[in-house]
Motif scaffolding. Structure first.
Motif, PDB file in Angstrom:
ATOM      1  N   ASN A 467       0.828  -1.207   0.000  1.00 53.24           N
ATOM      2  CA  ASN A 467       0.000   0.000   0.000  1.00 53.24           C
ATOM      3  C   ASN A 467       0.862   1.257   0.000  1.00 53.24           C
ATOM      4  N   GLY A 468       1.975   1.184   0.717  1.00 54.57           N
ATOM      5  CA  GLY A 468       2.898   2.316   0.717  1.00 54.57           C
ATOM      6  C   GLY A 468       3.497   2.530  -0.667  1.00 54.57           C
ATOM      7  N   ASP A 472       1.002   6.740  -4.199  1.00 57.41           N
ATOM      8  CA  ASP A 472       0.809   7.844  -5.155  1.00 57.41           C
ATOM      9  C   ASP A 472      -0.471   7.663  -5.944  1.00 57.41           C
ATOM     10  N   VAL A 473      -0.781   6.423  -6.273  1.00 60.34           N
ATOM     11  CA  VAL A 473      -1.973   6.156  -7.077  1.00 60.34           C
ATOM     12  C   VAL A 473      -3.216   6.085  -6.192  1.00 60.34           C
ATOM     13  N   LEU A 474      -3.091   5.432  -5.046  1.00 63.78           N
ATOM     14  CA  LEU A 474      -4.240   5.331  -4.129  1.00 63.78           C
ATOM     15  C   LEU A 474      -4.804   6.704  -3.797  1.00 63.78           C
ATOM     16  N   GLN A 475      -3.890   7.666  -3.673  1.00 63.69           N
ATOM     17  CA  GLN A 475      -4.320   9.019  -3.329  1.00 63.69           C
ATOM     18  C   GLN A 475      -5.182   9.657  -4.404  1.00 63.69           C
ATOM     19  N   LYS A 476      -5.103   9.110  -5.620  1.00 62.04           N
ATOM     20  CA  LYS A 476      -5.898   9.680  -6.710  1.00 62.04           C
ATOM     21  C   LYS A 476      -7.335   9.190  -6.671  1.00 62.04           C
TER      22      LYS A 476
ATOM     23  N   ILE B  92      10.240   2.743   5.491  1.00 58.16           N
ATOM     24  CA  ILE B  92       9.118   2.144   4.758  1.00 58.16           C
ATOM     25  C   ILE B  92       8.375   3.256   4.013  1.00 58.16           C
ATOM     26  N   PRO B  93       8.731   3.494   2.761  1.00 57.32           N
ATOM     27  CA  PRO B  93       8.146   4.617   2.030  1.00 57.32           C
ATOM     28  C   PRO B  93       6.637   4.451   1.826  1.00 57.32           C
ATOM     29  N   GLY B  94       5.948   5.558   1.920  1.00 60.15           N
ATOM     30  CA  GLY B  94       4.505   5.551   1.613  1.00 60.15           C
ATOM     31  C   GLY B  94       3.626   5.114   2.769  1.00 60.15           C
TER      32      GLY B  94
END
Ligand SMILES: Nc1ncnc2c1ncn2[C@@H]1O[C@H](COP(=O)(O)OP(=O)(O)OP(=O)(O)O)[C@@H](O)[C@H]1O
Ligand SMILES: [Mg+2]
Lengths: 498, 250
Positions: A467-468, A472-476, B92-94
């Motif tokens: 998920n991390g 960037d895409v999930l936020q869209k 842990i990015p994101g």
């Protein structure tokens, strides 16, 4: 989506064999005879009480389809499809004409309840948990147009939409009620001759959604369609057409599920989007069709043609997709940037696990001046799956000042899967600026151990890390979809290690 | 009460023996310092206690409250109360620190048969602890350890230790990379967590840390063994004379 959250929360540990949506509704259905012929096309058209021009359109597509051959260029491998062994039309037998959701067959409602879809207006998105520390989001409304096999069974929120002048109805109804709009736009983005699967769809499409947003109108709510394949051996061929007239805006959400079956089911949809001057369409998809079992048996073949035409100047089309399901995915939501200063976006998360094969990406076709496009693709491959990003960015001779930014990141989980990136770039004028970045990584042992040391299970850890990675895409995605998508991502990766 | 009991532990990596017959007993309420030259196996020991894969235990045993720790998955050990503050915490990015903390805390609470925290309860608790460690709120909104300075990463480890309420805390060079002020803050955070039910193993190279966190016992590790144990004065002795005398003993 309270119901969605509950449904998801109830799922504790499943693997690929225990597909969450694998239940079947027992309702009598009204099927076309098996196989494909002119008669099948006529049967479907007659069932829909279609005008003569529509039947002609279909027949022309059918005749063309007979001359075409199935494409083989994608990195997917599947046994030959027997197009005569498929039912092309299945409708739940209507008891009477429906005027409100109260009259929907309770069996169907139950199915949707299991899916966690708020078909009843009372179930409007209350209490979606905001992210910790994040702002409280006001309750938002979603109008749902549910497609059950081939027919839209309910359309909610009609009144409020009507007041705004927005037309949101099954396309079968639009063909009868708004023939001038349908004739003007249908097939203008994806022509009947476009490709094998789109042509097939043009001949036999059964239903789908139609949206028209009049000039200057900002659609007062998110529009949503949930697709679900129920009938055995039924191909599902939706056709969706969305038109945003000058200066208008609409956000459209599409979600899909299918029951668990041993045999493969074919799904070949066509989605056409048109934006006129200064208009914007945001189209989001969460696709979790049945991916097949842990031996690679069953699952949906998903061959979809989605294309948006930024026909007017300053218009914008944005595709966001979360692809977690299907045995085979063949899908390239694209933008034709025809209007000056128009822009296209493609944000994608494609997850493959088990034996899934994904070949997905986008095409950004720059035809006009100062057009821009942005592609963010996150491919996640686990199990024995193959995950390919295939993208085309092209600038026409006249598309001066065209700009594109592409970032393709792949994440591998385990060592039996594969991720591939196939970017094509064509610039026919020298003023185009195209940037492309790509990375491939693996989930590191150290990160996993860190998470486990803090008490997370391996699955939770992978879900969190992925998920991390896809953030960037999930936020869209619209908020309520993002919550569901995050959980879906974790669920679809269960059983991916160990 | 004996919390941790390590008997004649042998650990190898790629058929090379790194821990070579190590014994250690830690009772609840005690603080043990482990010192020793680079490469003597201190981090390896902490990893093996926490269950990091990639090590082969070739002999001996590790009991935690009498239970065989080596049989448990790392997350089960965490739920039982084993906490390791890493020498090199990962990024842990994101994944926001907040989200990570909440997911982890609730996973542990669940495993311990306690109810999950609601979002407001959780927020309150995290903010309290963060404040006491001088951790600014917006650090919690950033990806786990992403772009954190060395000192911030270490404070983030202590934040987690305070949240998870472990019964055995292993601190691997928690003082490395800390400036004087941060050292004081971290040390007082750690001291605040000392309790009769909780034990700590503090791995360090410097007496400086032990000045703040006063140990009950000091062990000297060399070449994969504890070669000398004593009271807190042993650390001072080491500081003065170095490890030379023990290298030969091992
Ligand atoms: N995964 C590994 N593969 C090979 N060798 C390893 C591995 N892990 C540790 N070692 C070796 O084991 C020995 C002990 O390492 P360890 O990190 O435990 O030492 P340490 O006492 O923590 O040292 P420092 O004080 O420098 O942190 C070293 O020689 C190291 O190179
Ligand atoms: Mg070390």
């Amino acid at each position: 989506m309270v119901a969605v959250q509950e449904t998801v929360e109830r799922v504790r540990r499943i693997d690929v064999d225990q597909y969450r949506y694998g239940f079947e509704t027992l309702i009598e259905s009204d099927k076309a005879p098996k196989g494909l012929s002119e008669d099948t096309v006529r049967f479907i058209s007659a069932k829909k009480n279609e005008p003569a021009w529509m039947l002609e359109w279909r027949l022309e597509a059918y005749r063309r389809w007979l001359t075409m051959t199935e494409p083989t260029w994608a990195r997917v491998d599947y046994p030959k499809i027997d197009y005569q062994d498929i039912y092309y039309y299945a409708a739940p037998k209507p008891k009477k004409t429906l005027s409100s959701t109260d009259e929907i067959d309770p069996e169907i409602l139950k199915t949707y309840e299991k899916l966690g879809i708020p078909l009843r207006e009372v179930a409007i998105l209350e209490g979606v948990e905001p992210p910790p520390g994040g702002p409280q989001t006001p309750n938002r409304k979603i109008a749902v147009d549910a497609v059950f096999d081939s027919v839209s069974v309910a359309t909610t929120f009609q009144k409020e939409l009507k007041a705004a002048g927005v037309i949101f109805m099954p396309i079968s109804e639009a063909i009868r009620e708004h023939p001038e709009l349908v004739q003007k736009y249908l097939g203008t983005v994806v022509p009947t001759s476009d490709n094998y699967f789109a042509t097939l769809n043009s001949a036999v499409f059964s239903d789908g959604s139609f949206v028209y947003v009049p000039p200057g109108v900002r659609c007062p709510m998110e529009l949503s369609t949930y697709f679900r394949i129920n009938e055995r051996n039924t191909g599902q061929f939706e056709r969706t057409l969305i038109i945003a007239d000058k200066g208008s805006y609409v956000s459209y959400l599409e979600g899909c599920t299918a029951p668990q079956r041993d045999e493969n089911q074919l799904h070949a949809a066509v989605v056409e989007l048109v934006t006129l001057d200064d208009a914007e369409i945001k189209y989001s998809t969460v696709q979790n069709w049945y991916p097949g079992n842990s031996e690679g048996k069953g699952g949906i073949y998903n061959f979809v043609t989605k294309r948006g035409d930024c026909r007017g100047k300053n218009s914008k089309i944005s595709w966001t997709q979360v692809e977690t399901g299907s045995a085979i995915t063949w899908k390239y939501p694209s933008c034709i940037l025809r209007g000056d200063n128009s822009s296209g976006e493609f944000y994608s998360i494609a997850i493959s696990n088990g034996f899934q094969q994904v070949d997905s990406g986008t095409k950004m076709i720059h035809l006009a001046k100062n057009t821009s496009s942005r592609i963010i693709s996150k491919g996640i491959a686990a199990g024995k799956s193959q995950n390919t990003y295939r993208g085309l960015v092209s600038a026409h001779r006249k598309a001066t000042g065209a700009r594109n930014y592409t970032a393709c990141d792949s994440l591998l989980i385990g060592d039996k899967c594969g991720a591939h990136t196939v970017p094509y770039v064509e610039a026919k004028n020298s003023s185009a600026t195209f940037e492309h970045e790509a990375t491939t990584s693996k989930i590191s042992e150290d990160v996993l151990f860190y998470c486990l040391q803090r008490g997370l299970s391996e699955q939770q850890a992978i879900g969190l890390v992925v998920n991390g990675f896809a953030k960037d895409v999930l936020q869209k995605l619209p908020m309520e979809f993002a919550v569901e998508a995050q959980k879906l991502i974790s669920i679809s990766l269960e059983g991916s290690v160990g | 009460m004996t919390l941790l009991e390590i008997r004649d532990l042998h650990v190898g990596v790629d058929s090379r023996e790194i821990i070579r017959g190590l014994d250690l007993m830690v009772n609840a309420g005690e603080v043990h310092a482990i010192m020793g030259p680079n490469g003597s196996g201190k981090s390896t020991l902490s990893h093996v206690i926490a269950g990091k894969p990639g090590y082969e235990v070739t002999g001996g045993q590790i009991l935690f409250r009498g239970e065989d720790l080596l049989e448990m998955e790392p997350n089960e050990r965490a739920a039982k109360g084993v906490f390791l503050a890493f020498q090199y915490p990962v990024e842990i990015p994101g994944v926001t620190t907040m989200n990570f903390l909440r997911t982890a805390l609730n996973a542990q609470r669940k495993a311990r048969g306690r109810g999950e925290f609601s979002t407001p309860e959780f927020l309150k608790k995290v903010r309290e602890v963060a404040e006491s460690l001088n951790i600014p709120r917006d650090m919690l909104k950033r990806g786990v350890n992403v772009g954190f300075s060395g000192g911030e990463k270490k404070r983030n480890e202590i934040l987690q230790m305070a949240l998870f309420e472990p019964s055995l805390c292993i601190l691997d060079e928690i003082d490395s990379g800390l400036d004087i002020d941060a050292l004081r803050i971290v040390a007082s955070g750690i001291n605040g967590l000392r309790s009769p039910e909780r034990a700590m193993i503090v791995i360090t190279h410097y007496q400086r840390l032990l000045h703040y966190i006063v140990p009950d016992y000091v062990h000297v590790m060399s070449k994969g063994r504890v070669v000398k144990s004593g009271g807190k004065e042993l650390a001072l002795e080491l500081e003065a004379c170095g490890y030379g005398q023990f290298e030969t003993a091992a």
